[in-house]
Design a protein around this motif. Structure first.
Motif, short mmCIF file in Angstrom:
data_model
loop_
_atom_site.label_atom_id
_atom_site.label_comp_id
_atom_site.label_asym_id
_atom_site.label_seq_id
_atom_site.Cartn_x
_atom_site.Cartn_y
_atom_site.Cartn_z
N UNK A 132 0.83 -1.21 0.00
CA UNK A 132 0.00 0.00 0.00
C UNK A 132 0.87 1.26 0.00
N UNK A 133 0.55 2.22 0.85
CA UNK A 133 1.25 3.51 0.81
C UNK A 133 2.69 3.41 1.29
N UNK A 134 3.06 2.32 1.95
CA UNK A 134 4.43 2.13 2.41
C UNK A 134 5.31 1.45 1.37
N UNK A 135 4.74 1.13 0.22
CA UNK A 135 5.49 0.46 -0.83
C UNK A 135 5.56 1.31 -2.08
N UNK A 136 5.60 0.63 -3.22
CA UNK A 136 5.86 1.33 -4.48
C UNK A 136 4.84 0.98 -5.57
N UNK A 137 3.70 0.41 -5.16
CA UNK A 137 2.69 0.09 -6.15
C UNK A 137 3.03 -1.12 -7.00
N UNK A 138 3.85 -2.02 -6.45
CA UNK A 138 4.27 -3.19 -7.22
C UNK A 138 3.08 -4.02 -7.70
N UNK A 139 2.05 -4.12 -6.85
CA UNK A 139 0.87 -4.88 -7.25
C UNK A 139 0.18 -4.23 -8.43
N UNK A 140 0.14 -2.89 -8.45
CA UNK A 140 -0.46 -2.18 -9.57
C UNK A 140 0.35 -2.34 -10.84
N UNK A 141 1.67 -2.30 -10.72
CA UNK A 141 2.51 -2.48 -11.91
C UNK A 141 2.29 -3.86 -12.54
N UNK A 142 2.27 -4.91 -11.71
CA UNK A 142 2.07 -6.25 -12.26
C UNK A 142 0.65 -6.40 -12.80
N UNK A 143 -0.34 -5.86 -12.07
CA UNK A 143 -1.72 -5.93 -12.56
C UNK A 143 -1.86 -5.21 -13.90
N UNK A 144 -1.28 -4.02 -14.01
CA UNK A 144 -1.30 -3.25 -15.27
C UNK A 144 -0.73 -4.07 -16.41
N UNK A 145 0.35 -4.80 -16.13
CA UNK A 145 0.98 -5.61 -17.17
C UNK A 145 0.14 -6.83 -17.53
N UNK A 146 -0.42 -7.49 -16.52
CA UNK A 146 -1.27 -8.65 -16.79
C UNK A 146 -2.49 -8.26 -17.63
N UNK A 147 -3.08 -7.13 -17.31
CA UNK A 147 -4.24 -6.65 -18.08
C UNK A 147 -3.84 -6.37 -19.52
N UNK A 229 14.90 16.44 -11.56
CA UNK A 229 13.84 17.33 -12.03
C UNK A 229 12.59 16.57 -12.38
N UNK A 230 11.79 17.15 -13.27
CA UNK A 230 10.56 16.51 -13.70
C UNK A 230 10.28 16.85 -15.15
N UNK A 231 9.37 16.13 -15.77
CA UNK A 231 9.02 16.40 -17.16
C UNK A 231 8.41 17.79 -17.28
N UNK A 232 8.63 18.48 -18.40
CA UNK A 232 8.14 19.85 -18.55
C UNK A 232 6.64 19.97 -18.28
N UNK A 233 6.30 20.87 -17.37
CA UNK A 233 4.89 21.14 -17.09
C UNK A 233 4.16 20.05 -16.34
N UNK A 234 4.87 19.06 -15.83
CA UNK A 234 4.21 17.92 -15.19
C UNK A 234 3.45 18.36 -13.94
N UNK A 235 2.25 17.83 -13.80
CA UNK A 235 1.41 18.05 -12.62
C UNK A 235 1.84 17.05 -11.55
N UNK A 236 2.04 17.53 -10.33
CA UNK A 236 2.57 16.66 -9.27
C UNK A 236 1.44 16.16 -8.37
N UNK A 237 1.12 14.88 -8.50
CA UNK A 237 0.18 14.21 -7.60
C UNK A 237 0.84 12.92 -7.17
N UNK A 238 1.24 12.85 -5.92
CA UNK A 238 2.04 11.74 -5.44
C UNK A 238 1.25 10.43 -5.35
N UNK A 239 1.94 9.35 -5.57
CA UNK A 239 1.37 8.02 -5.37
C UNK A 239 0.78 7.89 -3.97
N UNK A 240 1.49 8.40 -2.97
CA UNK A 240 1.01 8.29 -1.60
C UNK A 240 -0.24 9.12 -1.34
N UNK A 241 -0.54 10.08 -2.22
CA UNK A 241 -1.76 10.89 -2.07
C UNK A 241 -3.03 10.07 -2.31
N UNK A 242 -2.88 8.87 -2.85
CA UNK A 242 -4.05 8.02 -3.11
C UNK A 242 -4.61 7.40 -1.84
#
Length: 313
Positions: A132-147, A229-242
């Motif tokens: 969850x918020x203490x990790x890096x979204x590994x479950x989401x990355x694998x789920x995204x790939x499986x889908x 840095x960050x990509x030009x004009x990127x909007x910052x919404x952190x993973x942990x903000x979820x």
């Protein structure tokens, strides 16, 4: 054996690119706490999300995956869970971070072989959990790939490993040995995938969302990036903000409002990125479930962009 040794070494050296160590994440959460608005305990709902009670009640009918990987599972995991690190299903052996196509979805032949080795039957329900918020979204990355690979019944556990433990479900030290199955991936659906060339060619068409921590967005290089840095004009919404402070996802309404307040509408074309496409893969799925359908995860992510393109600080 040689390939397994290489993969183990990669997991040890690259395991933090999703991206960071636990100390840095705690620092980020402390900063986030000062900005976090009061939230309710209303449950998030979506086609890729289940709660911990669902897992406990259906343990015999699902394939449970510990997306934190073997090192974490060896300390403690859910009994019967198969540990899989995201790197095992990605091109992390093909060069180094920052190279073209590094850390991306494997070709269909290798992906089919590895999914089969891990017993991930496309005809069964696959349920993944991480930290969850203490990790890096590994479950989401694998789920995204499986889908993307055509799996039809993929879920993530809201609240992750901690939420599962709170149900009293049996735990163990070390994961379950998978039973190999035949898997044939014919093609990858790139609806929610974008690479550097496509993003660069159509950059002004997208709302680009940086889901990394504050210090990463502001220019610190924590994980071997070519420059900060960050990509030009990127909007910052952190993973942990979820997440709520409890570790559960915020409600759909709260997450939707967070993005709309940042100037993103459900009609926009949205690209999410982090350091290596891990946290941003999770974010893409959450956005999709909130009704932001035209969303893509940039899996080459900041590692590649900062190596070949200009960034902002």
């Amino acid at each position: 054996m040689k390939r397994l040794a290489v993969l183990l070494a990669l997991v040890m050296t690259v395991g933090l690119v999703g991206c960071g160590n636990s100390g840095t994440q705690s620092k980020t959460e402390s900063k986030s706490d000062t900005k976090e608005e009061a939230t309710t305990e209303e449950a998030f709902e979506g086609e890729y999300i289940v709660n911990a009670d669902y897992v406990k009640e259906n343990l015999d009918d699902i394939i449970l995956v510990d997306a934190r990987g073997e090192d974490a599972a060896n300390k403690e995991t859910i009994k019967g869970a198969i540990p899989i690190a995201w790197q095992y299903l990605a091109t992390c052996e093909d060069g180094k971070s920052g190279d073209a196509n590094w850390g991306c979805i494997l070709d269909t032949e290798r992906l089919s072989e590895r999914l089969g080795e891990k017993g991930l039957d496309p005809n069964k329900e696959i349920v993944l959990f991480a930290a969850a918020q203490n990790g890096w979204g590994d479950d989401g990355r694998i789920a995204w790939e499986l889908i993307a690979a055509g799996y039809k019944d993929v879920k993530m556990v809201d609240g992750g490993f901690d939420a599962l433990k709170e149900t009293g479900i049996e735990t163990a030290k070390g994961g379950s040995e998978p039973k190999a199955v035949d898997v044939k991936i014919d093609s990858i659906d790139t609806t929610h995938v974008i690479n550097t060339d496509e993003l660069k060619a159509n950059y002004d068409d997208y709302k680009v969302v940086d889901v990394r921590a504050d210090e990463e967005y502001d220019g610190e290089t924590l994980y071997g990036e070519a420059k900060g840095g960050h990509l030009p004009g990127a909007i910052h919404i952190r993973y942990t903000d979820l997440f709520q402070k409890s570790g559960m996802l915020k409600s759909n309404a709260e997450i939707t409002k967070m993005f709309e307040d940042a100037g993103i509408t459900k009609d926009d074309k949205v690209v999410t990125y982090c350091t290596a496409g891990i946290r941003s893969g999770y974010m893409q799925l959450i956005l999709e479930m909130c009704g932001f359908k035209n969303t893509q995860n940039y899996d080459e992510s900041y590692y590649r962009w900062c190596a070949v393109e200009d960034v902002e600080k």
